[in-house]
Design an enzyme around this catalytic site. Structure first.
Site, PDB file in Angstrom:
ATOM      1  N   ASP A   1     -16.946 -98.592  19.641  1.00  0.00           N
ATOM      2  CA  ASP A   1     -15.772 -99.188  20.277  1.00  0.00           C
ATOM      3  C   ASP A   1     -14.721 -99.475  19.212  1.00  0.00           C
ATOM      4  OD1 ASP A   1     -14.137-100.288  22.158  1.00  0.00           O
ATOM      5  OD2 ASP A   1     -15.449-101.951  22.697  1.00  0.00           O
TER       6      ASP A   1
ATOM      7  N   ASP B   1     -10.838 -95.474  23.881  1.00  0.00           N
ATOM      8  CA  ASP B   1     -11.239 -96.156  22.653  1.00  0.00           C
ATOM      9  C   ASP B   1     -12.719 -96.486  22.558  1.00  0.00           C
ATOM     10  OD1 ASP B   1     -11.209 -98.030  24.648  1.00  0.00           O
ATOM     11  OD2 ASP B   1     -10.144 -99.566  23.504  1.00  0.00           O
ATOM     12  N   GLU B   2     -13.554 -95.901  23.394  1.00  0.00           N
ATOM     13  CA  GLU B   2     -14.985 -96.174  23.283  1.00  0.00           C
ATOM     14  C   GLU B   2     -15.790 -95.012  23.838  1.00  0.00           C
ATOM     15  OE1 GLU B   2     -16.672 -99.245  25.827  1.00  0.00           O
ATOM     16  OE2 GLU B   2     -14.856 -99.236  27.052  1.00  0.00           O
TER      17      GLU B   2
END
EC number: 2.7.7.7
Length: 418
Positions: A27, A121-122
């Site tokens: 993350d 983003d993860e």
């Protein structure tokens, strides 16, 4: 556990025991803010609020410096500025975030082909098959963190565990810029003392329902009767939570993700009380949703709307359709019917339409009579015109002169604090 602002983070040492682990959850740390700092180093160390400075928008993300003042995602920017008067307001640059995201995902895929992105983003990584190439899961996590820092210039946090659920919880607790490894034998000891709110998939309403019955930790879920859990959150969710509380999570890393929903929403420059106008806007948004469905060759089985009033209270309503569709008129009619069921007449600041429970187009075929045949032909002609001449060439007559929602601020994706 972490608090979203970096306080109380727990991290593992570089030589942590990773016996029985195979899943990484990676993350990015305060991703939007980190990209802004990457592009403008003078912002480093400052409290940043990512959002429009017009006062009517909401916070997309915030730096850790701003979070320590209580700034949170989805909070009105005006409220965030009151909490942190010294914060710099930076408008979001979504195209740039997607560009950096592609760089990060390419790094993940250089370690293992089994990468499941959850958002820009993860992602989850399954590393069980690449240990001979790169080393143990903890070692791979370290290498991932180093390469993201060296090659992209931002930091990430990694959870390493035997299951996706525990890996995601671990990455959250290790933020920012940390790694937390939970060996398989320590899974239950890790889970038991954690608050129910830290479980992946437990939202505020479910957490309140559990806490109202004295179920405050994951251990409480594990030791509670199914009857009590059923009364708190319903049979389906209670069965899932009971399984996760025991450390059981059979979900694998899925490299091909089906988009779960498609939606558009709009924030008005001034609050709107004209319900005729609002019904027309729902139809316009439905047309946009339908166009995206057709481009992706999907149909929707469920239509949902979101209405946010001037006091920021937000209502959501959904309806299952008699037949799946990608016809804007049909989606719009369902959205309008849902809107008509809302009794509240306060001024509205935001409306949204979302298609849910997607399935491949044409999976059910057509009946003897196709009630949508004419609309399908019309909207197909619109699709052809847009493909040839662009999105501004054709629109319903009722929308002409209104622009894109009377000065609307578009939000292509809602994010939590990363």
């Amino acid at each position: 556990m972490g608090h979203g602002d970096g306080r109380g983070r727990i991290v593992s040492s570089a030589d942590a025991d990773d016996t029985g682990t195979s899943i990484l959850h990676v993350d990015m740390d305060a991703f939007y803010a980190a990209v802004e700092v990457l592009d403008d180093p003078s912002l480093r160390g400052l409290p940043l609020i990512i959002g429009s400075p017009d006062g009517r928008s909401v916070v997309s993300s915030a730096s850790y410096e701003a979070r320590r003042y209580g700034v949170r995602a989805a909070m009105p920017v005006s409220q965030a500025r009151r909490l942190c008067p010294s914060a710099r307001i930076v408008p979001p640059h979504f195209h740039r975030y997607h560009e950096v995201s592609r760089q990060v995902m390419a790094i993940f895929e250089s370690f293992t082909p089994l990468v499941e992105p959850l958002s820009v983003d993860e992602a989850f990584l399954d590393v069980r098959g690449v240990r001979r190439l790169w080393g143990s899961p903890a070692r791979i996590a370290q290498l991932v963190r180093e390469r993201v820092q060296d090659e992209v210039g931002i930091t990430c946090s990694v959870g390493v565990a035997a299951t996706k659920h525990v890996a995601k919880m671990a990455s959250t607790i290790s933020k920012p810029d940390g790694m937390l490894v939970i060996p398989a034998s320590d899974t239950q000891a890790f889970l038991d003392p954690r608050p129910v709110r830290t479980m992946w998939g437990v939202g505020p309403k479910a957490a309140e329902a559990l806490e109202g019955r004295g179920i405050r930790t994951i251990r409480d879920i594990r030791t509670s009767s199914r009857e009590m859990l059923d009364r708190a959150v319903g049979p389906a969710l209670s069965a899932r939570l009971a399984e996760l509380a025991r450390g059981e999570d059979p979900r694998t890393v899925e490299t091909e993700r089906v988009e779960k929903s498609i939606g558009h929403e709009e924030t008005f420059d001034t609050d709107v009380t004209d319900r005729t106008f609002l019904r027309a806007e729902l139809l316009r948004l439905a047309d946009r949703v339908a166009a995206r469905l057709r481009r992706a060759e999907w149909e929707t089985a469920t239509v949902a709307i979101k209405i946010r009033f001037d006091d920021f209270r937000t209502l959501s309503r959904s309806q299952t359709l008699p037949e799946p569709t990608a016809v804007g008129q049909r989606i719009g009619e369902a959205a309008q019917a849902l809107f008509d069921q809302i009794d509240r007449r306060d001024p509205v600041r935001l409306v949204g339409v979302r298609a849910e429970k997607l399935r491949p187009a044409g999976g059910g075929g057509f009946g003897l009579w196709d009630d949508d045949e004419d609309w399908r032909r019309v909207e197909g002609a619109v699709d052809d015109a847009v493909a040839r001449f662009g999105t501004a060439t054709i629109s319903r007559a009722r929308h002409i002169g209104r622009g894109e929602g009377r000065g609307a601020a578009q939000h292509p994706k809602a994010h939590g604090l990363d």
